[in-house]
Write a protein that holds these residues in place. Structure first.
Motif, short mmCIF file in Angstrom:
data_model
loop_
_atom_site.label_atom_id
_atom_site.label_comp_id
_atom_site.label_asym_id
_atom_site.label_seq_id
_atom_site.Cartn_x
_atom_site.Cartn_y
_atom_site.Cartn_z
N SER A 291 0.83 -1.21 0.00
CA SER A 291 0.00 0.00 0.00
C SER A 291 0.86 1.26 0.00
O SER A 291 0.54 2.24 -0.67
CB SER A 291 -0.93 0.01 1.21
OG SER A 291 -1.84 -1.07 1.16
N SER A 292 1.97 1.22 0.75
CA SER A 292 2.87 2.37 0.77
C SER A 292 3.56 2.54 -0.59
O SER A 292 3.71 3.66 -1.10
CB SER A 292 3.93 2.20 1.86
OG SER A 292 3.33 2.16 3.15
N ALA A 293 3.98 1.42 -1.18
CA ALA A 293 4.68 1.47 -2.46
C ALA A 293 3.79 2.06 -3.56
O ALA A 293 4.29 2.71 -4.48
CB ALA A 293 5.14 0.08 -2.86
N MET A 294 2.49 1.85 -3.45
CA MET A 294 1.58 2.36 -4.48
C MET A 294 1.68 3.87 -4.63
O MET A 294 1.56 4.42 -5.74
CB MET A 294 0.14 1.96 -4.13
CG MET A 294 -0.88 2.36 -5.18
SD MET A 294 -2.54 1.83 -4.73
CE MET A 294 -3.49 2.54 -6.07
N GLN A 295 1.92 4.59 -3.53
CA GLN A 295 2.06 6.04 -3.59
C GLN A 295 3.53 6.47 -3.69
O GLN A 295 3.85 7.45 -4.35
CB GLN A 295 1.42 6.68 -2.35
CG GLN A 295 -0.08 6.46 -2.23
CD GLN A 295 -0.86 7.07 -3.37
OE1 GLN A 295 -0.34 7.86 -4.16
NE2 GLN A 295 -2.13 6.71 -3.48
N LEU A 296 4.43 5.73 -3.04
CA LEU A 296 5.84 6.11 -3.04
C LEU A 296 6.54 5.80 -4.36
O LEU A 296 7.69 6.18 -4.56
CB LEU A 296 6.57 5.39 -1.90
CG LEU A 296 6.15 5.78 -0.48
CD1 LEU A 296 6.92 4.95 0.54
CD2 LEU A 296 6.36 7.27 -0.23
N CYS A 297 5.85 5.08 -5.27
CA CYS A 297 6.46 4.75 -6.55
C CYS A 297 6.53 5.96 -7.49
O CYS A 297 7.19 5.89 -8.53
CB CYS A 297 5.70 3.62 -7.23
SG CYS A 297 4.05 4.07 -7.80
N GLY A 298 5.84 7.05 -7.16
CA GLY A 298 5.98 8.28 -7.93
C GLY A 298 5.03 8.45 -9.09
O GLY A 298 5.19 9.36 -9.90
#
Length: 512
Positions: A291-298
């Motif tokens: 879930s964090s990676a979904m937004q932190l991927c840019g």
């Protein structure tokens, strides 16, 4: 007790098509006033930027007789944009209790209260000469988006048959992408993106909400919620009959009854209780990371950067609004393709493949930015990278991320899991929005190095930890996680969830 299946008079093919149509209409009704709002409200705020900033300055001049400095206007405008994320965080936090108290369907209907209040404030803000009303409106519509982004995938995952569970849950991403495209189109200057119409543009999100209010009451509640949470067996059978028909009713009721028996006497878990439950340690870590990676991927950052690239490519400012529609169209197209592939390729491959492709395109993108002025065709390579990055995101992370909590958590833990996952998504969206300008100023053309690292690390984590959930029952998925949760204690603890379900089966059988 015995289950009495309703009498079916229609031919099998006709009945199957009829119930598939009901499931499809249920999905459309829930999503059009649900996750579509998230994409729509992200898109519509971009067009009226200049007009709202001008309105802020004019309002302050009327009140205090002095114009604001440029940085002050920018600060207020940034707050208007970013408070949507804070509202989404609030929505994510209240979504779990709402889902337990009101049910999945009723929560989506009640959620429209925030939307209606937001629309009233937005459409009257200019007449009232109050930019503060826009701030509150964006906060309220953020709450609406936060609730729907959590509850809608839960509703879909619990209502869909096992063989369609991924595709139905992934439709949330399809409607999110469609909302982006729709918002970009409605925001065109020729429609509602002009200076005279911007309050109506901000309030136009009321239309999908009204459609949901008029249609969703006619469709069934989540069968699992009705039986496991409410204990209403008759309502569950009725809902399953509407969604499935007669052929699969008995077998699916047996599975839900077993889960109910296993959860008998157990209340819904609180979010903080998941952190202390060893049997769910790696499930929780999985949804937190993904879930964090979904937004932190840019991905959202590259949306922000698109206007600059289009300008560098020589596209005139009055045409950029039309070209920008292509970015939303890319994600919409990719989400539809992902919806078609998810039950064939599985969740794990789509997630890993999406992040690996994004990492690769990020590298090409940074190289293109470094060579931006060396050849006339290089800016167009940057444009290709934008579209390819968004396509890769839409193919995997955009949709599959929302499916996972439904598939790896049981009924008692699922609302809390969605609260945690949703909260992390909104916090990280706010974080990326605030940090990205500093990345650009600090790293220049290499500003996507952090995003590339996130994509690579996420794909590695998914490959090592996440089990494939396609077509599997909850006990089978839980038994795979038990190998990580109880590493070194397999003989004593492995198969905890499977044991609970077998106990539930026994309890159910003795009660019949």
């Amino acid at each position: 007790m015995t289950l009495k299946s309703p009498v079916c008079n229609m031919p099998d093919d006709q009945e199957k098509k009829g119930h598939t149509r009901i499931l499809g209409l249920t999905v459309c009704s829930a999503a059009i006033g649900g996750t579509l709002q998230y994409g729509y409200n992200i898109a519509i705020i971009n067009t009226p930027t200049i007009y709202i900033q001008r309105f802020i300055n004019e309002t302050c001049r009327e009140r205090w007789g002095a114009e604001l400095e440029v940085y002050q206007v920018t600060l207020i405008w940034t707050f208007i944009v970013s408070i949507f994320s804070l509202g989404g965080l609030v929505g994510a936090l209240i979504a779990g209790p709402m889902a337990v108290r009101f049910g999945r369907k009723k929560s989506l209907l009640v959620n429209n209260v925030f939307l209606m209040l937001s629309s009233v404030l937005a459409v009257t803000s200019r007449a009232a000469r109050s930019f503060e009303m826009i701030i509150v409106a964006r906060l309220l519509v953020g709450i609406n988006a936060g609730v729907s982004m959590n509850i809608q995938p839960m509703y879909f995952g619990e209502s869909a048959p096992k063989h369609l569970r991924g595709a139905v849950a992934l439709s949330s991403a399809v409607f999110t992408a469609f909302g982006v495209v729709l918002g970009q189109v409605v925001g065109l200057r020729e429609i509602l993106g002009s200076e005279s119409c911007w309050p109506y543009l901000l309030a136009s999100n009321v239309v999908p909400g009204l459609i949901q209010l008029l249609t969703l009451p006619w469709f069934p509640e989540s069968p699992r919620y009705l039986l496991i949470d409410k204990g209403n067996k008759e309502a569950c059978i009725k809902a399953l009959t509407q969604l499935r028909g007669c052929d699969v009713l008995h077998s699916e009721m047996e599975e839900i009854l077993q889960e109910q028996a296993a959860a008998s006497g157990i209340r819904a878990k609180r979010p903080w209780e998941l952190f202390t439950d060893r049997s769910m340690r790696w499930q929780l870590l999985s949804i937190m990371v993904i879930s964090s990676a979904m937004q932190l991927c840019g991905n959202d950052a590259i949306y922000f950067y698109a206007t600059y690239i289009f300008q560098e490519a020589g596209i005139s400012l009055d045409k950029i609004q039309y070209v920008t529609i292509g970015t939303g169209s890319c994600e919409f197209t990719a989400s539809i393709l992902s919806n078609l592939l998810i039950e064939r390729l599985g969740r794990k491959m789509l997630l890993m493949g999406g992040y690996i492709l994004m990492a690769g395109w990020a590298v090409v993108f940074m190289v293109a930015l470094s060579l931006q002025h060396t050849a006339p065709w290089i800016p167009y390579l940057s444009m290709v990278c934008i579209f390819a990055y968004i396509l890769s995101f839409g193919m995997g992370p955009a949709g599959v991320t929302g499916v996972l909590p439904t598939e790896i958590f049981n009924q008692m833990a699922r609302p809390a899991a969605y609260m945690i996952a949703g909260s992390l998504m909104w916090i990280n969206l706010f974080f990326v929005g605030m940090v990205f300008p500093f990345l650009v100023s600090g790293f220049g053309q290499f500003c996507f190095i952090p995003f590339c690292a996130v994509c690579l690390l996420s794909s590695l984590f998914i490959g090592l930890v996440l089990p494939e959930t396609k077509g599997k029952t909850l006990p089978a998925i839980a038994s795979e996680y038990d190998k990580l949760n109880f590493r070194g204690q397999e003989k004593q603890c492995s198969g905890t969830a499977q044991t609970q379900y077998q106990l539930g089966k026994v309890l159910h059988s003795t009660a019949m």
